[in-house]
Design a protein around this motif. Structure first.
Motif, PDB file in Angstrom:
ATOM      1  N   SER A 175       0.816  -1.221   0.000  1.00 32.21           N
ATOM      2  CA  SER A 175       0.000   0.000   0.000  1.00 32.21           C
ATOM      3  C   SER A 175       0.853   1.275   0.000  1.00 32.21           C
ATOM      4  CB  SER A 175      -0.952  -0.016   1.198  1.00 32.21           C
ATOM      5  OG  SER A 175      -0.241  -0.367   2.359  1.00 32.21           O
ATOM      6  N   PHE A 176       2.164   1.132  -0.172  1.00 31.34           N
ATOM      7  CA  PHE A 176       3.036   2.328  -0.224  1.00 31.34           C
ATOM      8  C   PHE A 176       2.671   3.156  -1.459  1.00 31.34           C
ATOM      9  CE2 PHE A 176       7.140   4.268  -1.576  1.00 31.34           C
ATOM     10  CZ  PHE A 176       7.289   5.131  -0.501  1.00 31.34           C
ATOM     11  N   PRO A 177       2.420   4.464  -1.303  1.00 28.64           N
ATOM     12  CA  PRO A 177       1.948   5.253  -2.446  1.00 28.64           C
ATOM     13  C   PRO A 177       3.059   5.738  -3.384  1.00 28.64           C
ATOM     14  CG  PRO A 177       1.914   6.561  -0.437  1.00 28.64           C
ATOM     15  CD  PRO A 177       2.376   5.196  -0.036  1.00 28.64           C
ATOM     16  N   GLY A 178       4.327   5.429  -3.077  1.00 23.30           N
ATOM     17  CA  GLY A 178       5.423   5.898  -3.936  1.00 23.30           C
ATOM     18  C   GLY A 178       6.012   4.768  -4.743  1.00 23.30           C
ATOM     19  N   ARG A 179       7.273   4.979  -5.165  1.00 21.37           N
ATOM     20  CA  ARG A 179       7.929   3.984  -6.010  1.00 21.37           C
ATOM     21  C   ARG A 179       8.831   3.096  -5.155  1.00 21.37           C
ATOM     22  NH1 ARG A 179      11.990   4.608 -10.749  1.00 21.37           N
ATOM     23  NH2 ARG A 179      11.905   2.437 -11.398  1.00 21.37           N
ATOM     24  N   ILE A 180       8.815   1.791  -5.407  1.00 21.20           N
ATOM     25  CA  ILE A 180       9.747   0.865  -4.747  1.00 21.20           C
ATOM     26  C   ILE A 180      10.547   0.189  -5.847  1.00 21.20           C
ATOM     27  CG2 ILE A 180       9.998  -1.165  -3.262  1.00 21.20           C
ATOM     28  CD1 ILE A 180       7.257  -0.540  -2.067  1.00 21.20           C
ATOM     29  N   LEU A 181      11.875   0.268  -5.732  1.00 23.57           N
ATOM     30  CA  LEU A 181      12.696  -0.387  -6.751  1.00 23.57           C
ATOM     31  C   LEU A 181      13.949  -0.970  -6.113  1.00 23.57           C
ATOM     32  CD1 LEU A 181      14.683   2.218  -8.855  1.00 23.57           C
ATOM     33  CD2 LEU A 181      13.373   2.862  -6.864  1.00 23.57           C
ATOM     34  N   HIS A 182      14.564  -1.923  -6.806  1.00 18.10           N
ATOM     35  CA  HIS A 182      15.846  -2.470  -6.362  1.00 18.10           C
ATOM     36  C   HIS A 182      16.964  -1.711  -7.081  1.00 18.10           C
ATOM     37  CE1 HIS A 182      19.200  -5.358  -6.006  1.00 18.10           C
ATOM     38  NE2 HIS A 182      18.586  -5.762  -4.905  1.00 18.10           N
ATOM     39  N   SER A 183      18.149  -1.689  -6.478  1.00 18.71           N
ATOM     40  CA  SER A 183      19.278  -0.984  -7.110  1.00 18.71           C
ATOM     41  C   SER A 183      19.543  -1.508  -8.527  1.00 18.71           C
ATOM     42  CB  SER A 183      20.534  -1.111  -6.249  1.00 18.71           C
ATOM     43  OG  SER A 183      20.844  -2.462  -5.996  1.00 18.71           O
ATOM     44  N   HIS A 184      19.228  -2.778  -8.779  1.00 20.14           N
ATOM     45  CA  HIS A 184      19.394  -3.352 -10.118  1.00 20.14           C
ATOM     46  C   HIS A 184      18.628  -2.546 -11.175  1.00 20.14           C
ATOM     47  CE1 HIS A 184      19.610  -6.326 -13.275  1.00 20.14           C
ATOM     48  NE2 HIS A 184      18.307  -6.552 -13.241  1.00 20.14           N
ATOM     49  N   ASP A 185      17.505  -1.933 -10.755  1.00 19.10           N
ATOM     50  CA  ASP A 185      16.665  -1.189 -11.699  1.00 19.10           C
ATOM     51  C   ASP A 185      16.861   0.318 -11.598  1.00 19.10           C
ATOM     52  OD1 ASP A 185      15.500  -3.543 -12.657  1.00 19.10           O
ATOM     53  OD2 ASP A 185      14.066  -3.583 -11.000  1.00 19.10           O
ATOM     54  N   PHE A 186      17.780   0.741 -10.737  1.00 19.32           N
ATOM     55  CA  PHE A 186      18.063   2.176 -10.594  1.00 19.32           C
ATOM     56  C   PHE A 186      18.860   2.616 -11.823  1.00 19.32           C
ATOM     57  CE2 PHE A 186      20.999   5.535  -9.200  1.00 19.32           C
ATOM     58  CZ  PHE A 186      20.171   6.401  -8.499  1.00 19.32           C
ATOM     59  N   ARG A 187      18.426   3.696 -12.477  1.00 23.09           N
ATOM     60  CA  ARG A 187      19.123   4.138 -13.683  1.00 23.09           C
ATOM     61  C   ARG A 187      19.592   5.579 -13.620  1.00 23.09           C
ATOM     62  NH1 ARG A 187      19.709  -0.405 -14.207  1.00 23.09           N
ATOM     63  NH2 ARG A 187      19.175  -1.812 -15.912  1.00 23.09           N
ATOM     64  N   ASP A 188      18.853   6.439 -12.914  1.00 25.32           N
ATOM     65  CA  ASP A 188      19.171   7.857 -13.028  1.00 25.32           C
ATOM     66  C   ASP A 188      18.718   8.605 -11.772  1.00 25.32           C
ATOM     67  OD1 ASP A 188      19.428  10.510 -13.698  1.00 25.32           O
ATOM     68  OD2 ASP A 188      18.703  10.245 -15.743  1.00 25.32           O
ATOM     69  N   ALA A 189      19.668   9.167 -11.042  1.00 18.97           N
ATOM     70  CA  ALA A 189      19.341   9.848  -9.781  1.00 18.97           C
ATOM     71  C   ALA A 189      18.481  11.095  -9.993  1.00 18.97           C
ATOM     72  CB  ALA A 189      20.633  10.214  -9.058  1.00 18.97           C
ATOM     73  N   GLU A 190      18.523  11.643 -11.215  1.00 22.48           N
ATOM     74  CA  GLU A 190      17.722  12.850 -11.504  1.00 22.48           C
ATOM     75  C   GLU A 190      16.245  12.627 -11.173  1.00 22.48           C
ATOM     76  OE1 GLU A 190      18.607  15.785 -12.634  1.00 22.48           O
ATOM     77  OE2 GLU A 190      20.459  15.593 -13.795  1.00 22.48           O
ATOM     78  N   GLU A 191      15.814  11.367 -11.342  1.00 23.44           N
ATOM     79  CA  GLU A 191      14.409  11.029 -11.103  1.00 23.44           C
ATOM     80  C   GLU A 191      13.983  11.378  -9.672  1.00 23.44           C
ATOM     81  OE1 GLU A 191      13.762   6.811 -11.768  1.00 23.44           O
ATOM     82  OE2 GLU A 191      11.809   6.901 -10.789  1.00 23.44           O
ATOM     83  N   PHE A 192      14.972  11.423  -8.767  1.00 26.50           N
ATOM     84  CA  PHE A 192      14.620  11.569  -7.345  1.00 26.50           C
ATOM     85  C   PHE A 192      14.877  12.973  -6.800  1.00 26.50           C
ATOM     86  CE2 PHE A 192      15.541   7.123  -8.271  1.00 26.50           C
ATOM     87  CZ  PHE A 192      14.289   6.585  -7.984  1.00 26.50           C
TER      88      PHE A 192
END
Ligand code: FAD
Ligand code: NAP
Length: 445
Positions: A175-192
């Motif tokens: 039920s977390f309303p944000g994004r959950i990802l693993h570092s494997h799928d992290f591509r670009d810090a700008e997104e955050f």
């Protein structure tokens, strides 16, 4: 003559091909080699891809690197003994290059070695089975779906172990309303940018991704460790707290009572050693450690010495250790190194494993892996490289990180191959937003 299968053309697979090519240069007969890679190009993890999830063929994407990734150790610690950085770039370069520069260096040696002809790209190895004294290797051409089965005398598994994420679950994730990802799928810090980020883990991915998010403008970065905190002096806006208990809406609630609003959770929780293509009797089962058991000299499968694994250790040393392993495997295959009795093999493995289990801190871990690499080099003709200097550099690097985690990449080290001291980069890492090779190679004015 042996027929050899190499699975993977990342740094380890390329070290293996280089080792054979060097032997051929010295007058040895080259065995028949087929190197399989499921990607369309060589370089393994050093290939950046925007893709996450599955590729255009429906197979899992192996790439784990992201934009703006810089070397996290001094390049002087990973330099090839037989192809130094200055030789490749034609001039000395700073000690902490971004991904594209390291990729260019790895591939530079590979291109000079005339080894691409051995690699079958877009070819996924789907099965490796014991077949008498040999192995049957089944592969699939991903472009035309053609399945092939071949018999090999030796198989070398160089498929890496940082591509299949380990993904834990915490209460409240659904039920977390944000994004959950693993570092494997992290591509670009700008997104955050302008977001509140929670990073889980306390190893290199957690450290680097947390710092990346800080660097590219996250509103806050909270790192949740499980066992031991990294304990660096984090800049304002970053903090380290103890272990995530649960999520409640967008609130991340930690075991130490800390509560943080989160827009995204990044799981830097490591990777699985995952070999779905190997039959059970050949499968290495381990977590990420410095000396996985059942590997004689860290490379030869104890239960079947015709099977080898490269680079399966947790890594301080990388490219030159992979080389030492590849040279060693080559010489075992060419019968230049004879394995001892099975009792001696067992004793040798237990000796390293029990030493590893007693290690208490990163400095001891560095010493352990340096000793392991030096030990391999004693029996092979890998060109001379000053591993004692590399050990010292790693110690200094640890010290630099403890002193100043944001600025440790602005330091300079000397080459253990040529002795030359790296110039300082023109821009401090924190200010260097453009990680392209063109910008990196500019001289400090
Ligand atoms: C995010 C991240 C950052 C890193 N940064 C650094 C760094 O700064 N410095 C450093 O020294 N190291 C770094 N590393 C460590 C990295 O593991 C090594 O540098 C190196 O890439 C390992 O090489 P490898 O050949 O073992 O594996 P990989 O690079 O993973 O290559 C394995 C290859 O095998 C292929 N393959 C896998 N399975 C199959 C199959 N079934 N059939 C056919 N092909 C297959 C893959 O396509 C891939 O090309 C980093 C790792 C990660 C995850
Ligand atoms: N160039 C770069 O800057 C860069 C950047 C990122 C990664 N890398 C490389 O990538 C490789 C992989 O590093 P990695 O950090 O991804 O993996 P890793 O070193 O194997 O670390 C895995 C981490 O996950 C944590 N963890 C596991 N399960 C967890 C759970 N259920 N909850 C919370 N934490 C959990 C572990 O914590 P415990 O310690 O408590 O078990 C550990 O801190 C390394 O070789 C590294 O050098 C390099």
């Amino acid at each position: 003559m042996n027929k050899i299968a190499i699975i993977g053309s990342g740094p380890c697979g390329l070290s293996m091909l280089r080792a054979f090519q060097q032997a051929e240069k010295n007058g040895e007969k080259m065995p028949e080699i087929v190197c399989f890679d499921k990607q369309s190009d060589w370089g393994g993890l050093w290939n950046y891809s925007w893709r996450t999830g599955s590729d255009q063929f429906g197979d899992a994407v192996p790439n784990s690197m992201y934009r703006y990734l810089w070397s996290n150790g001094p390049k002087e610690c990973l330099e090839f003994a037989d192809y130094n950085f200055e030789e490749h770039f034609g001039k000395p370069i700073p000690s902490f290059p971004p991904r594209e520069v390291l990729q260019n260096y790895i591939l530079g040696r590979a291109k000079k070695s005339d080894i691409k002809k051995y690699i079958k790209f877009n070819t996924l190895v789907t099965k490796v089975e014991v077949n008498g004294n040999q192995f049957s290797v089944t592969s699939k051409n991903k472009i035309n779906n053609k399945i092939s089965r071949d018999i090999f005398d030796n198989v070398i598994v160089a498929s890496g172990h940082f591509s299949v994420p380990f993904i834990p679950e915490y209460e409240g994730m659904n039920s977390f309303p944000g994004r959950i990802l693993h570092s494997h799928d992290f591509r670009d810090a700008e997104e955050f940018r302008n977001k509140n980020i929670v990073v889980l883990g306390s190893s290199y991915s957690a450290e680097d991704i947390a710092l990346q998010c800080y660097k590219y403008g996250a509103k806050s970065v909270t790192i949740g460790y499980r066992n031991n905190p990294m304990g660096f002096k984090w800049p304002t806006g970053m903090k380290e707290v103890h272990y995530l208990d649960k999520l409640d809406g967008k609130k991340a609630i930690f075991k130490d009572g800390h509560i943080q609003d989160a827009d995204a959770i990044i799981l830097c929780t490591g990777y699985l050693h995952h070999f779905p293509f190997l039959e059970e009797s050949l499968k290495l089962k381990t977590h990420n450690r410095l000396y996985p058991s059942k590997l004689y000299k860290g490379v030869a499968w104890q239960d079947n010495l015709n099977l080898f694994y490269l680079g399966m250790q947790d890594q301080f040393h990388t490219f030159n250790m992979f080389d030492a392993q590849a040279w060693y495997v080559r010489d075992m295959i060419l019968n230049k190194i004879q394995p001892p009795s099975s009792e001696e093999i067992e004793k040798d493995i237990l000796n390293w494993v029990s030493k590893e289990e007693k290690l208490e801190d990163p400095l001891q871990m560095i010493d352990f892996q340096t000793e392991y690499t030096i030990n391999l080099c004693k029996e092979i003709d890998y060109p001379k490289i000053d591993f004692e200097l590399i050990r010292k550099h790693f110690h200094q690097w640890e010290h630099d990180k403890i002193e100043d985690i944001v600025n440790y990449r602005n330091k300079s080290f000397s080459s253990a191959v040529t002795g030359s001291v790296a110039p300082l980069h023109h821009t401090d890492w924190l200010e260097a937003m453009d990680d392209s090779m063109d910008t990196f190679m500019k001289i400090k004015s």
